[in-house]
Design a protein around this motif. Sequence first.
Motif, PDB file in Angstrom:
ATOM      1  N   MET A 105     -16.266   9.970  -7.521  1.00 23.33           N
ATOM      2  CA  MET A 105     -16.556  10.939  -8.577  1.00 23.33           C
ATOM      3  C   MET A 105     -15.430  11.961  -8.725  1.00 23.33           C
ATOM      4  O   MET A 105     -15.128  12.400  -9.843  1.00 23.33           O
ATOM      5  CB  MET A 105     -17.889  11.633  -8.312  1.00 23.33           C
ATOM      6  CG  MET A 105     -19.103  10.739  -8.535  1.00 23.33           C
ATOM      7  SD  MET A 105     -19.116   9.903 -10.122  1.00 23.33           S
ATOM      8  CE  MET A 105     -19.167  11.281 -11.239  1.00 23.33           C
ATOM      9  N   LYS A 106     -14.808  12.346  -7.628  1.00 22.52           N
ATOM     10  CA  LYS A 106     -13.660  13.270  -7.721  1.00 22.52           C
ATOM     11  C   LYS A 106     -12.543  12.640  -8.538  1.00 22.52           C
ATOM     12  O   LYS A 106     -11.936  13.294  -9.388  1.00 22.52           O
ATOM     13  CB  LYS A 106     -13.156  13.615  -6.318  1.00 22.52           C
ATOM     14  CG  LYS A 106     -14.027  14.592  -5.580  1.00 22.52           C
ATOM     15  CD  LYS A 106     -13.471  14.881  -4.200  1.00 22.52           C
ATOM     16  CE  LYS A 106     -14.413  15.757  -3.402  1.00 22.52           C
ATOM     17  NZ  LYS A 106     -13.968  15.950  -2.013  1.00 22.52           N
ATOM     18  N   LYS A 107     -12.282  11.353  -8.281  1.00 18.49           N
ATOM     19  CA  LYS A 107     -11.215  10.676  -9.024  1.00 18.49           C
ATOM     20  C   LYS A 107     -11.592  10.498 -10.495  1.00 18.49           C
ATOM     21  O   LYS A 107     -10.731  10.591 -11.368  1.00 18.49           O
ATOM     22  CB  LYS A 107     -10.898   9.334  -8.376  1.00 18.49           C
ATOM     23  CG  LYS A 107     -10.192   9.489  -7.045  1.00 18.49           C
ATOM     24  CD  LYS A 107      -9.784   8.162  -6.479  1.00 18.49           C
ATOM     25  CE  LYS A 107      -9.019   8.361  -5.183  1.00 18.49           C
ATOM     26  NZ  LYS A 107      -8.577   7.076  -4.636  1.00 18.49           N
ATOM     27  N   ILE A 108     -12.864  10.250 -10.782  1.00 22.04           N
ATOM     28  CA  ILE A 108     -13.295  10.119 -12.177  1.00 22.04           C
ATOM     29  C   ILE A 108     -13.076  11.436 -12.911  1.00 22.04           C
ATOM     30  O   ILE A 108     -12.622  11.463 -14.053  1.00 22.04           O
ATOM     31  CB  ILE A 108     -14.767   9.668 -12.248  1.00 22.04           C
ATOM     32  CG1 ILE A 108     -14.881   8.202 -11.855  1.00 22.04           C
ATOM     33  CG2 ILE A 108     -15.342   9.876 -13.641  1.00 22.04           C
ATOM     34  CD1 ILE A 108     -16.298   7.690 -11.739  1.00 22.04           C
ATOM     35  N   ARG A 109     -13.375  12.567 -12.245  1.00 17.86           N
ATOM     36  CA  ARG A 109     -13.154  13.876 -12.875  1.00 17.86           C
ATOM     37  C   ARG A 109     -11.670  14.142 -13.118  1.00 17.86           C
ATOM     38  O   ARG A 109     -11.310  14.905 -14.006  1.00 17.86           O
ATOM     39  CB  ARG A 109     -13.769  14.973 -12.018  1.00 17.86           C
ATOM     40  CG  ARG A 109     -15.280  15.050 -12.144  1.00 17.86           C
ATOM     41  CD  ARG A 109     -15.856  16.294 -11.507  1.00 17.86           C
ATOM     42  NE  ARG A 109     -15.910  16.237 -10.062  1.00 17.86           N
ATOM     43  CZ  ARG A 109     -16.882  15.673  -9.342  1.00 17.86           C
ATOM     44  NH1 ARG A 109     -17.894  15.104  -9.948  1.00 17.86           N
ATOM     45  NH2 ARG A 109     -16.847  15.679  -8.033  1.00 17.86           N
ATOM     46  N   GLN A 110     -10.802  13.489 -12.340  1.00 18.40           N
ATOM     47  CA  GLN A 110      -9.360  13.626 -12.535  1.00 18.40           C
ATOM     48  C   GLN A 110      -8.838  12.646 -13.590  1.00 18.40           C
ATOM     49  O   GLN A 110      -7.647  12.618 -13.875  1.00 18.40           O
ATOM     50  CB  GLN A 110      -8.624  13.384 -11.219  1.00 18.40           C
ATOM     51  CG  GLN A 110      -8.921  14.419 -10.163  1.00 18.40           C
ATOM     52  CD  GLN A 110      -8.375  14.026  -8.800  1.00 18.40           C
ATOM     53  OE1 GLN A 110      -7.861  12.921  -8.610  1.00 18.40           O
ATOM     54  NE2 GLN A 110      -8.487  14.932  -7.839  1.00 18.40           N
ATOM     55  N   GLY A 111      -9.732  11.801 -14.128  1.00 18.26           N
ATOM     56  CA  GLY A 111      -9.337  10.875 -15.179  1.00 18.26           C
ATOM     57  C   GLY A 111      -8.958   9.493 -14.683  1.00 18.26           C
ATOM     58  O   GLY A 111      -8.438   8.685 -15.453  1.00 18.26           O
ATOM     59  N   VAL A 112      -9.209   9.193 -13.411  1.00 16.49           N
ATOM     60  CA  VAL A 112      -8.887   7.879 -12.857  1.00 16.49           C
ATOM     61  C   VAL A 112     -10.180   7.061 -12.807  1.00 16.49           C
ATOM     62  O   VAL A 112     -11.083   7.370 -12.040  1.00 16.49           O
ATOM     63  CB  VAL A 112      -8.277   8.002 -11.437  1.00 16.49           C
ATOM     64  CG1 VAL A 112      -7.960   6.633 -10.879  1.00 16.49           C
ATOM     65  CG2 VAL A 112      -7.057   8.899 -11.460  1.00 16.49           C
ATOM     66  N   SER A 113     -10.263   6.029 -13.631  1.00 16.79           N
ATOM     67  CA  SER A 113     -11.458   5.180 -13.651  1.00 16.79           C
ATOM     68  C   SER A 113     -11.593   4.446 -12.324  1.00 16.79           C
ATOM     69  O   SER A 113     -10.599   4.090 -11.684  1.00 16.79           O
ATOM     70  CB  SER A 113     -11.378   4.168 -14.791  1.00 16.79           C
ATOM     71  OG  SER A 113     -11.336   4.831 -16.024  1.00 16.79           O
ATOM     72  N   GLN A 114     -12.859   4.192 -11.939  1.00 22.54           N
ATOM     73  CA  GLN A 114     -13.137   3.566 -10.648  1.00 22.54           C
ATOM     74  C   GLN A 114     -13.775   2.191 -10.840  1.00 22.54           C
ATOM     75  O   GLN A 114     -14.752   2.047 -11.568  1.00 22.54           O
ATOM     76  CB  GLN A 114     -14.066   4.445  -9.819  1.00 22.54           C
ATOM     77  CG  GLN A 114     -13.476   5.794  -9.468  1.00 22.54           C
ATOM     78  CD  GLN A 114     -12.262   5.654  -8.566  1.00 22.54           C
ATOM     79  OE1 GLN A 114     -12.382   5.216  -7.434  1.00 22.54           O
ATOM     80  NE2 GLN A 114     -11.103   6.006  -9.092  1.00 22.54           N
ATOM     81  N   LEU A 115     -13.198   1.207 -10.164  1.00 24.32           N
ATOM     82  CA  LEU A 115     -13.692  -0.165 -10.191  1.00 24.32           C
ATOM     83  C   LEU A 115     -14.444  -0.419  -8.898  1.00 24.32           C
ATOM     84  O   LEU A 115     -13.936  -0.127  -7.814  1.00 24.32           O
ATOM     85  CB  LEU A 115     -12.532  -1.143 -10.333  1.00 24.32           C
ATOM     86  CG  LEU A 115     -12.854  -2.625 -10.303  1.00 24.32           C
ATOM     87  CD1 LEU A 115     -13.648  -3.004 -11.542  1.00 24.32           C
ATOM     88  CD2 LEU A 115     -11.594  -3.447 -10.214  1.00 24.32           C
ATOM     89  N   GLY A 116     -15.658  -0.937  -9.006  1.00 23.12           N
ATOM     90  CA  GLY A 116     -16.460  -1.203  -7.820  1.00 23.12           C
ATOM     91  C   GLY A 116     -16.760  -2.676  -7.666  1.00 23.12           C
ATOM     92  O   GLY A 116     -16.738  -3.440  -8.622  1.00 23.12           O
ATOM     93  N   SER A 117     -17.024  -3.058  -6.425  1.00 28.75           N
ATOM     94  CA  SER A 117     -17.457  -4.419  -6.146  1.00 28.75           C
ATOM     95  C   SER A 117     -18.592  -4.353  -5.137  1.00 28.75           C
ATOM     96  O   SER A 117     -18.665  -3.441  -4.315  1.00 28.75           O
ATOM     97  CB  SER A 117     -16.301  -5.266  -5.613  1.00 28.75           C
ATOM     98  OG  SER A 117     -15.862  -4.770  -4.371  1.00 28.75           O
TER      99      SER A 117
END
Length: 164
Positions: free
Chosen positions: A117-129
Amino acid sequence: MTLSVVLSFAALAFLALLALLWSHWPAWIKLLLVAAVTLFYFHADDQLHQMWGWPSADTLPKRFVLLAAVIDEPNAKSPGALYVWVNALEDGKPAAQPRAFRLPYTKDMHSLLDEGMKKIRQGVSQLGSSEPKPHPGGLSWLRPGGDEQVVKIRDLPRPQLPEK
């Protein structure tokens, strides 16, 4: 709303039981009544399971984009939970609709989602598996909690634009 659906189905099942025990209907009508109530149960369960807005207790999709997470830490009244909103990736493309999931609370998953979530707030989309957690012995389907899963989250690679 769930309680009202459960009570409605219980009332229907009770009326069907009364009809089976005390009516003088022919056996084929009673058999038809049992089949109809059984089919209605599975239909209602499927419809409740697919209601939008309710977090699903199903396992996460194999690949997904993390959209949001809410962390409910455990306390004396609640064992805690992790709520995630993800968009499944099917054949490399996002699904038409995102879905909410409810995961059991663990500290490792808490920190993983917090970092994501911290990275998403910085604008970096997160890919999960997600993949099922391996159990020794091969009889994982007999154990309770067999729906445990290993979740990994990483930065979504930036799309490469063609040169001009």
